[in-house]
Design an enzyme around this catalytic site. Structure first.
Site, PDB file in Angstrom:
ATOM      1  N   ARG A 191       7.236  -2.787  -1.596  1.00  0.00           N
ATOM      2  CA  ARG A 191       7.987  -1.548  -1.713  1.00  0.00           C
ATOM      3  C   ARG A 191       9.188  -1.530  -0.780  1.00  0.00           C
ATOM      4  O   ARG A 191      10.326  -1.563  -1.204  1.00  0.00           O
ATOM      5  CB  ARG A 191       7.022  -0.382  -1.427  1.00  0.00           C
ATOM      6  CG  ARG A 191       7.496   0.988  -1.833  1.00  0.00           C
ATOM      7  CD  ARG A 191       6.476   2.019  -1.378  1.00  0.00           C
ATOM      8  NE  ARG A 191       6.296   1.979   0.073  1.00  0.00           N
ATOM      9  CZ  ARG A 191       7.008   2.675   0.951  1.00  0.00           C
ATOM     10  NH1 ARG A 191       7.930   3.513   0.539  1.00  0.00           N
ATOM     11  NH2 ARG A 191       6.792   2.541   2.263  1.00  0.00           N
ATOM     12  N   GLY A 217      -0.527  -5.287   5.768  1.00  0.00           N
ATOM     13  CA  GLY A 217       0.070  -6.628   5.792  1.00  0.00           C
ATOM     14  C   GLY A 217      -0.828  -7.720   5.248  1.00  0.00           C
ATOM     15  O   GLY A 217      -0.640  -8.905   5.566  1.00  0.00           O
ATOM     16  N   TRP A 227       0.943 -10.292   2.971  1.00  0.00           N
ATOM     17  CA  TRP A 227       1.864 -11.042   3.837  1.00  0.00           C
ATOM     18  C   TRP A 227       1.097 -12.164   4.540  1.00  0.00           C
ATOM     19  O   TRP A 227       1.520 -13.319   4.568  1.00  0.00           O
ATOM     20  CB  TRP A 227       2.473 -10.067   4.845  1.00  0.00           C
ATOM     21  CG  TRP A 227       3.700 -10.548   5.532  1.00  0.00           C
ATOM     22  CD1 TRP A 227       4.343 -11.735   5.339  1.00  0.00           C
ATOM     23  CD2 TRP A 227       4.449  -9.825   6.519  1.00  0.00           C
ATOM     24  NE1 TRP A 227       5.442 -11.789   6.151  1.00  0.00           N
ATOM     25  CE2 TRP A 227       5.526 -10.635   6.880  1.00  0.00           C
ATOM     26  CE3 TRP A 227       4.296  -8.567   7.124  1.00  0.00           C
ATOM     27  CZ2 TRP A 227       6.453 -10.234   7.841  1.00  0.00           C
ATOM     28  CZ3 TRP A 227       5.223  -8.172   8.067  1.00  0.00           C
ATOM     29  CH2 TRP A 227       6.295  -8.996   8.421  1.00  0.00           C
ATOM     30  N   LYS A 287      -2.969  -1.576   3.389  1.00  0.00           N
ATOM     31  CA  LYS A 287      -1.517  -1.431   3.554  1.00  0.00           C
ATOM     32  C   LYS A 287      -0.975  -1.862   4.915  1.00  0.00           C
ATOM     33  O   LYS A 287       0.027  -1.330   5.396  1.00  0.00           O
ATOM     34  CB  LYS A 287      -1.047   0.007   3.242  1.00  0.00           C
ATOM     35  CG  LYS A 287      -1.569   0.626   1.983  1.00  0.00           C
ATOM     36  CD  LYS A 287      -1.701  -0.300   0.811  1.00  0.00           C
ATOM     37  CE  LYS A 287      -0.400  -0.718   0.175  1.00  0.00           C
ATOM     38  NZ  LYS A 287      -0.686  -1.653  -0.958  1.00  0.00           N
ATOM     39  N   ARG A 312      -1.297  -2.079  11.573  1.00  0.00           N
ATOM     40  CA  ARG A 312       0.043  -1.522  11.376  1.00  0.00           C
ATOM     41  C   ARG A 312       0.015  -0.065  11.815  1.00  0.00           C
ATOM     42  O   ARG A 312      -1.030   0.602  11.676  1.00  0.00           O
ATOM     43  CB  ARG A 312       0.405  -1.618   9.889  1.00  0.00           C
ATOM     44  CG  ARG A 312       1.795  -1.141   9.545  1.00  0.00           C
ATOM     45  CD  ARG A 312       2.035  -1.219   8.037  1.00  0.00           C
ATOM     46  NE  ARG A 312       3.424  -1.000   7.714  1.00  0.00           N
ATOM     47  CZ  ARG A 312       3.910  -0.941   6.475  1.00  0.00           C
ATOM     48  NH1 ARG A 312       3.088  -1.097   5.439  1.00  0.00           N
ATOM     49  NH2 ARG A 312       5.188  -0.724   6.267  1.00  0.00           N
ATOM     50  N   HIS A 364     -11.111  -5.568   3.686  1.00  0.00           N
ATOM     51  CA  HIS A 364     -10.805  -4.261   4.289  1.00  0.00           C
ATOM     52  C   HIS A 364     -12.062  -3.667   4.922  1.00  0.00           C
ATOM     53  O   HIS A 364     -12.048  -2.527   5.362  1.00  0.00           O
ATOM     54  CB  HIS A 364     -10.330  -3.273   3.221  1.00  0.00           C
ATOM     55  CG  HIS A 364      -8.951  -3.505   2.690  1.00  0.00           C
ATOM     56  ND1 HIS A 364      -7.901  -3.909   3.466  1.00  0.00           N
ATOM     57  CD2 HIS A 364      -8.436  -3.325   1.439  1.00  0.00           C
ATOM     58  CE1 HIS A 364      -6.799  -3.998   2.701  1.00  0.00           C
ATOM     59  NE2 HIS A 364      -7.104  -3.659   1.480  1.00  0.00           N
ATOM     60  N   TYR A 383       1.596  -5.691  12.438  1.00  0.00           N
ATOM     61  CA  TYR A 383       2.623  -5.788  11.393  1.00  0.00           C
ATOM     62  C   TYR A 383       4.004  -5.698  12.038  1.00  0.00           C
ATOM     63  O   TYR A 383       4.927  -6.424  11.665  1.00  0.00           O
ATOM     64  CB  TYR A 383       2.391  -4.625  10.424  1.00  0.00           C
ATOM     65  CG  TYR A 383       3.377  -4.481   9.296  1.00  0.00           C
ATOM     66  CD1 TYR A 383       3.107  -5.027   8.045  1.00  0.00           C
ATOM     67  CD2 TYR A 383       4.559  -3.756   9.458  1.00  0.00           C
ATOM     68  CE1 TYR A 383       3.996  -4.871   6.992  1.00  0.00           C
ATOM     69  CE2 TYR A 383       5.453  -3.594   8.418  1.00  0.00           C
ATOM     70  CZ  TYR A 383       5.174  -4.162   7.187  1.00  0.00           C
ATOM     71  OH  TYR A 383       6.060  -3.994   6.161  1.00  0.00           O
ATOM     72  N   SER A 396       2.790   4.048   2.955  1.00  0.00           N
ATOM     73  CA  SER A 396       2.599   2.928   2.045  1.00  0.00           C
ATOM     74  C   SER A 396       1.392   3.183   1.125  1.00  0.00           C
ATOM     75  O   SER A 396       1.432   2.908  -0.077  1.00  0.00           O
ATOM     76  CB  SER A 396       2.396   1.645   2.852  1.00  0.00           C
ATOM     77  OG  SER A 396       2.196   0.544   2.008  1.00  0.00           O
TER      78      SER A 396
HETATM   79  S1  PPS Z   1      -3.204  -3.964   0.333  1.00  0.00           S
HETATM   80  O1  PPS Z   1      -3.109  -3.222  -0.954  1.00  0.00           O
HETATM   81  O2  PPS Z   1      -4.043  -3.256   1.295  1.00  0.00           O
HETATM   82  O3  PPS Z   1      -3.608  -5.361   0.152  1.00  0.00           O
HETATM   83  O4  PPS Z   1      -1.697  -3.926   0.895  1.00  0.00           O
HETATM   84  P1  PPS Z   1      -1.116  -4.845   2.074  1.00  0.00           P
HETATM   85  O5  PPS Z   1      -0.723  -6.151   1.524  1.00  0.00           O
HETATM   86  O6  PPS Z   1      -2.045  -4.832   3.233  1.00  0.00           O
HETATM   87  O7  PPS Z   1       0.171  -4.026   2.526  1.00  0.00           O
HETATM   88  C1  PPS Z   1       1.279  -3.815   1.680  1.00  0.00           C
HETATM   89  C2  PPS Z   1       2.458  -3.450   2.567  1.00  0.00           C
HETATM   90  O8  PPS Z   1       2.944  -4.633   3.225  1.00  0.00           O
HETATM   91  C3  PPS Z   1       4.306  -4.816   2.880  1.00  0.00           C
HETATM   92  N1  PPS Z   1       4.647  -6.237   2.869  1.00  0.00           N
HETATM   93  C4  PPS Z   1       5.548  -6.790   3.703  1.00  0.00           C
HETATM   94  N2  PPS Z   1       6.283  -6.254   4.706  1.00  0.00           N
HETATM   95  C5  PPS Z   1       7.126  -7.081   5.350  1.00  0.00           C
HETATM   96  N3  PPS Z   1       7.290  -8.393   5.063  1.00  0.00           N
HETATM   97  C6  PPS Z   1       6.578  -8.977   4.067  1.00  0.00           C
HETATM   98  N4  PPS Z   1       6.761 -10.255   3.786  1.00  0.00           N
HETATM   99  C7  PPS Z   1       5.648  -8.153   3.350  1.00  0.00           C
HETATM  100  N5  PPS Z   1       4.804  -8.384   2.317  1.00  0.00           N
HETATM  101  C8  PPS Z   1       4.207  -7.200   2.046  1.00  0.00           C
HETATM  102  C9  PPS Z   1       4.420  -4.158   1.510  1.00  0.00           C
HETATM  103  O9  PPS Z   1       5.768  -3.962   1.151  1.00  0.00           O
HETATM  104  C10 PPS Z   1       3.637  -2.878   1.764  1.00  0.00           C
HETATM  105  O10 PPS Z   1       4.297  -1.984   2.658  1.00  0.00           O
HETATM  106  P2  PPS Z   1       5.329  -0.846   2.213  1.00  0.00           P
HETATM  107  O11 PPS Z   1       5.607  -0.054   3.466  1.00  0.00           O
HETATM  108  O12 PPS Z   1       4.664  -0.025   1.149  1.00  0.00           O
HETATM  109  O13 PPS Z   1       6.559  -1.549   1.728  1.00  0.00           O
END
Ligand code: PPS
Length: 289
Positions: free
Chosen positions: A251, A46, A49, A44, A124, A102, A187, A132
């Site tokens: 989210r 990034g 992203w 969670k 993050r 991870h 992040y 998250s």
């Molecule tokens: S995982 O399941 O571990 O692979 O999740 P991960 O991708 O590491 O993290 C998911 C969170 O990243 C947010 N997210 C973003 N935030 C900002 N900008 C962009 N472009 C973006 N893409 C993904 C995603 O919404 C999750 O955070 P939360 O706080 O739940 O929204």
């Protein structure tokens, strides 16, 4: 109840059915090419992203070109190295090989510490990670649905989740930063100035993009745009893996959502643990804006 289990393994935990311990143990010995890139995150933080940004950098900002490469999610083009079968595909894959993980530091290809390949660590702030992760436990069927937020808070603080202790993960990787070709980025830095972050990543990966191409990478990796791109938002993940009615993977994408979830006591407790655990790690986070 959840049919998957967290299985302790070498000071970490793996998910039964998803990770094979023997396979994971062989990651240490993988041969690494200079063109290999590993994105490392605590859950969670990034990952998706960074997957989107790396694919866009590779495609010089051309979103349609990425879409043509994948029938499912864009993220599948940068697979998890620890998932069953992935190590085998990595060995024969053409360059550039880009992977996410991870895993804790002790599992990684030892060649990375000889400054072969490249590592991008995205961290993050743990309060937003916790929130998250709480919602992700409701969404993802391979993780146990939390009883309630307070219960999940305790689990996270004990490191009783996949990824184990956030503190251990971040500080151990950070402490090896200078042994590897590593870009350590947060992040929060990415949220605050995505353009600069993308520029840093492109310089680190030695990708030459013109200003227009770089601007396209930024444009297609903002939260709002990724949320709208079916292949970038995980909404095509099959129902047996995600309970889509529980929420969305994309989210909120903000800094400071923890303020809507933590009690004052929970926040102070996490602050105290943070200060104790991270006292030798010169890493600062933005907790809210
Ligand atoms: S995982 O399941 O571990 O692979 O999740 P991960 O991708 O590491 O993290 C998911 C969170 O990243 C947010 N997210 C973003 N935030 C900002 N900008 C962009 N472009 C973006 N893409 C993904 C995603 O919404 C999750 O955070 P939360 O706080 O739940 O929204």
């Amino acid at each position: 109840t959840c049919e998957y289990e967290l299985v302790p393994h070498r000071g970490f935990t793996l998910i039964s059915g998803t990770h094979d311990p023997d396979d994971v143990d062989q990651i240490n010995d993988l041969e690494i090419r200079d063109s290999d890139v590993f994105v490392v995150t605590y859950p969670k933080s990034g990952t998706i992203w960074m997957q989107q940004i790396l694919l866009l950098l590779e495609a010089k900002g051309d979103l349609a070109a990425i879409s043509r490469l994948s029938n499912s999610c864009n993220a599948d083009l940068i697979p998890w190295i620890e998932v069953n079968g992935s190590r085998q595909t990595f060995i024969t894959a053409p360059s550039p090989r880009m992977r996410v993980t991870h895993l804790q530091y002790q599992f990684m290809p030892s060649a990375l510490s000889l400054k072969k390949g490249k590592v991008i660590y995205v961290a993050r702030n743990p309060k937003d990670v916790l929130v998250s992760y709480f919602y992700f436990h409701k969404l993802a069927n391979m993780l146990e649905t939390p009883k309630d937020f307070d219960d999940f808070f305790e689990k996270f603080m004990r490191g009783d989740v996949f990824g184990c202790s956030w503190f251990e993960h971040v500080k151990t990787w950070y402490s090896h930063k200078d042994d590897m070709n590593m870009l350590f980025i947060t992040y929060e830095e990415m949220i605050q100035d995505l353009h600069s972050a993308v520029q840093r990543i492109s310089v680190f990966l030695e990708k030459e993009l013109n200003p227009e191409q770089l601007a396209n990478v930024v444009k297609h990796s903002t939260f709002n745009n990724m949320k709208k791109i079916p292949k970038a938002n995980y909404e095509q993940v099959p129902d047996d893996l995600f309970s889509h009615h529980e929420g969305r993977f994309m989210r909120k994408g903000t800094i400071g959502d923890w303020k809507h979830h933590f009690t004052v006591a929970q926040s102070e407790r996490l602050d105290q643990v943070f200060q104790r655990e991270m006292k030798d790690t010169p890493l600062r986070f933005i907790w809210a804006i």
